[in-house]
Design an enzyme around this catalytic site. Structure first.
Site, PDB file in Angstrom:
ATOM      1  CB  CYS A 132      15.948 -17.409  -2.685  1.00  0.00           C
ATOM      2  SG  CYS A 132      16.846 -17.206  -4.405  1.00  0.00           S
ATOM      3  CB  SER A 167      13.504  -3.296   9.152  1.00  0.00           C
ATOM      4  OG  SER A 167      14.722  -4.529   9.600  1.00  0.00           O
ATOM      5  CB  VAL A 174       2.606  -2.336  11.891  1.00  0.00           C
ATOM      6  CG1 VAL A 174       1.303  -2.643  12.413  1.00  0.00           C
ATOM      7  CG2 VAL A 174       2.742  -3.017  10.927  1.00  0.00           C
ATOM      8  CG  ASP A 205      23.846 -12.353  -4.156  1.00  0.00           C
ATOM      9  OD1 ASP A 205      23.597 -13.184  -5.350  1.00  0.00           O
ATOM     10  OD2 ASP A 205      23.702 -11.604  -3.062  1.00  0.00           O
TER      11      ASP A 205
END
Lengths: 88, 666
Positions: free
Chosen positions: B2, B363, B289, B100
């Site tokens: 958020c 990632s 990419v 959470d």
């Protein structure tokens, strides 16, 4: 163009500086943030090619190639010694 | 994931507060397109935009405890929220949701600031104690999620992104030449800094308390890059690393929405992909990419790994035109000057992932810092032992340092020896590992009119860090990487800010505290550090394509100044025009013009890295100046398509003015 001018011009164009301002011929070009790894390799190659000289392993480890004056004096001494790969 | 924003202001008219917080949240609505909400009391206004990932129906924010004494705005995830919830429940804490966010709030009520060391997650949060009037802000230990603040003599603003401050009445952005000098020199803002006057970041591992109008900063956890050495065999160490990473990925797959993976084609993201496919019951989607320019393209490796692991793979192919077109948008989201353009393709990748319906990705960030993947670490090991090494060993180690760089090739070995001799003795106390890199940074500082001591603040940072002096040279290098390039660029400009521009949050399994500890315990125990990430490769031997385990690391790069020279976007006028350049008060026009002229007139191959970096710094600073200082919307790139969906308003003002225009209360 004489030897000093050639070296000076190369350094000024390559590193985008003007000697005489913040950076002088005596300035340590490493401490001044002028020389990076790519530029250093280019500078050494330029000196060897332009003045047909060979920098020895001992010389490269000395504190010679840090200022314009130092580099110029080194090249002058090499040329005077006739320590070149072939004559001009 | 958020975004949050808020302010404490005794000066703002009470009836203005809802409008101001709504505008602030609207400026960061891309971070949380699902819903928004805000809380007001007589001293504080704060709100959140929400990207719903865990407990979609009941995790709305701001959220209160049952007594409504404590209110929280939470950005991020606690990966161990299930375990913490159980522990807190046993201690008698009440829960009304599965989110959470509520765990973070109850942990705070139970343990106070001591809760922070128990959190395994990526977070920034604001908690209001409506009884004491205290405001408490905190940020995760590695700086994965952002939190900025401005203490304006009586008024206090905070937000996930600085752009939210644009909506605060009277707030003006001004570039800070001193910070620009440090950013150009060090490559990133220092942990608590920004390029703008009066705006600070809450540093990683820190919390801030605002009480009676005064804020105090604390560190709840120091960065640990040292650990007791692993005592087992090499095979046991590899198994330990593998299991720790498996657990980390498993924790980060906890989500009520699908989790994708960014696959660069390198070792780290391949490991993450491998573990994600092992641990998922469905086909994992991977995103990459690719580049039109084959110099930068890794799509061959990406396809090989995706095919080997059986993922559903998709990629975008990025051209120079794409980078030029999206540069202003990406800079607007990054909010800091950048030294390279590689973050722009990540902006485009998150748009692609978002279009594919993905809100969360894993990632490989953090692997190179933890497991000594960068050539910087090998360079540091070499320079630190330079005078003890025989000549032939120096030559061997130099040869393996940067195989991808021509000037590190065999033809220049002797010259490199001279260069390394110059950098074999520390000149900047504590910054030895980075001194060669910082030569490029020093060049960029020449863009500034006034240059004092570009490294003064970086030197102070390491001087003040407890235990720093006792670290080995390579550990100091790691520490600096965690504090600067990782948090200040890779996780932020190239990571979180690009992802959240399109509502995609990133999770980094290599940045689990247990993984960082495991790496510290095994690093240099079974190898000399010159075989890149040797233990990690051993841990996944036989589980990945052979090429992933053998080929040298290919740094993720994108074309730099060449893009702008070739594409000539309109905003390049900011550098080509003397009048435009003059709008950057702090920039030395003579040097800037000289640099720009050289870039524009010199073949790409003859442009050095330092010149390329300085040019991208200058261009991104000029664009930021238009966007933030001059407030020109035409430079802000594509506006977010997200809408501000205000669903929660908690008005706890005793002196409530006229009724609010938007309905709904908790």
């Amino acid at each position: 163009m004489d030897r000093t001018q050639k070296i000076r011009q190369f350094v000024e164009e390559r590193f985008l500086i003007d000697f005489g301002g913040e950076v002088t011929a005596e300035s340590d070009l490493f401490k001044a943030g002028v020389i990076d790894s790519f530029g250093y390799i280019q500078l050494m190659s330029f000196l060897e090619d332009e003045f047909s000289l060979r920098i020895t392993d001992e010389e490269i480890l000395g504190n010679i190639f840090v200022s314009l004056d130092g580099i110029d004096a080194f090249v002058a001494a090499k040329l005077a010694e006739g320590d070149v790969l072939c004559a001009d | 994931m958020c975004g949050l924003a808020g302010f404490v202001s005794p000066f703002l008219r009470a009836d203005a507060a809802p409008g101001v917080i709504t505008s602030m949240l609207s400026l960061i609505r891309h971070r949380g397109p699902d819903e928004a909400g805000y809380y007001l009391d007589d001293g504080l206004t704060m709100g959140a935009v929400r990207l719903a990932i865990v407990d979609l129906p009941s995790g709305a924010q701001p959220m209160a405890d049952p007594s409504e004494r404590h209110w929280i705005c939470f950005n991020g995830e606690l990966y161990n929220h299930v375990e913490l919830r159980e522990e807190l429940r046993r201690l008698g804490r009440p829960f009304r949701t599965q989110s959470d966010t509520e765990v973070a709030l109850q942990a705070w009520i139970q343990w106070g600031p001591a809760c922070l060391t128990r959190f395994n997650g990526a977070f920034a949060m604001a908690i209001r104690d409506a009884v004491s009037g205290d405001l408490f802000l905190a940020r995760d230990r590695y700086g994965k999620r952002p939190l900025f603040y401005a203490d304006l003599r009586g008024e206090f603003l905070f937000a996930s992104e600085m752009k939210a401050f644009r909506a605060y009445p009277g707030f003006r952005f001004e570039l800070d030449p001193r910070e620009l000098e440090s950013i150009f020199a060090v490559w990133t803002p220092l942990p608590d800094r920004t390029p703008f006057k009066g705006i600070r970041q809450l540093p990683m591992g820190g919390f801030l308390t605002l009480r009676d109008g005064h804020h105090t900063l604390h560190t709840y956890e120091e960065l640990e890059v040292a650990a007791p050495p692993f005592t087992g065999s090499e095979a046991e160490a590899a198994a330990y690393v593998r299991e720790t990473l498996r657990e980390s990925v498993e924790l980060r797959l906890r989500s009520d929405v699908e989790v994708g993976v960014y696959l660069s084609g390198g070792l780290d993201s391949s490991i993450v992909t491998k573990l994600a496919t092992d641990l998922s019951s469905h086909e994992v989607r991977t995103f990459s990419v690719a580049f039109e320019d084959k110099t930068f393209d890794e799509s061959g490796n990406q396809h090989e790994v995706a095919s080997y692991l059986g993922t559903r793979h998709s990629s975008i192919t990025v051209s120079a035109a794409d980078i030029a077109e999206s540069f202003p948008s990406a800079v607007y989201h990054a909010e800091v000057p950048a030294f390279r353009t590689a973050f722009v393709p990540m902006y485009l990748l998150s748009r692609h992932a978002s279009d594919a319906g993905i809100k969360t990705i894993l990632s490989g960030e953090g692997a190179d810092e933890a497991f000594l993947g960068y050539s910087l670490f090998r360079e540091t090991l070499l320079r630190a032992s330079w005078h003890e090494l025989p000549e032939d060993e120096r030559a061997d180690k130099l040869a393996g340092l940067h195989p991808e760089l021509a000037h590190f090739g065999p033809a220049h070995r002797k010259h490199l020896t001279g260069l390394f001799q110059q950098f074999s003795v520390e000149r900047l106390p504590g910054l030895f590992s980075h001194e060669l890199r910082y030569q490029n940074g020093l060049f960029a500082t020449r863009l500034l009119k006034d240059r004092a001591e570009p490294f003064a603040d970086a030197l102070a940072l390491v001087r003040m860090a407890p235990e720093y002096a006792a670290l080995t040279p390579v550990q100091k290098a790691q520490w600096l990487e965690y504090k600067t390039l990782l948090a200040g660029y890779l996780l932020s400009t190239q990571g979180e800010r690009m992802g959240l521009a399109h509502g995609v949050e990133n999770r980094c399994p290599f940045l689990d505290p247990a993984v960082v500890r495991a790496a510290a315990a095994v690093n240099l125990r079974f190898d000399d550090g010159f075989d890149e990430k040797a233990i990690l490769k051993k841990a996944f031997r036989g589980e990945l394509p052979a090429s992933s385990l053998t080929r040298p690391k290919q740094p993720y790069r994108a074309p730099g100044s060449a893009v702008f020279k070739e594409q000539r976007p309109d905003y390049l006028e900011l550098l080509l025009s003397d009048a435009e350049l003059a709008q950057l008060d702090c920039i030395d026009p003579a040097f800037a013009k000289r640099l720009v002229a050289k870039i524009m007139s010199t073949p790409d191959a003859e442009i050095s890295t330092k010149e390329d970096q300085a040019f991208v710094y200058l261009l991104s600073t000029a664009v930021l100046n238009q966007q933030f200082v001059m407030n020109r919307e035409s430079y802000m790139g594509a506006p977010s398509k997200a809408r501000l969906n205000v669903r929660t308003i908690a008005d706890r003002r005793v002196n409530r003015p006229a009724p609010l225009a938007v309905g709904g209360t908790l």
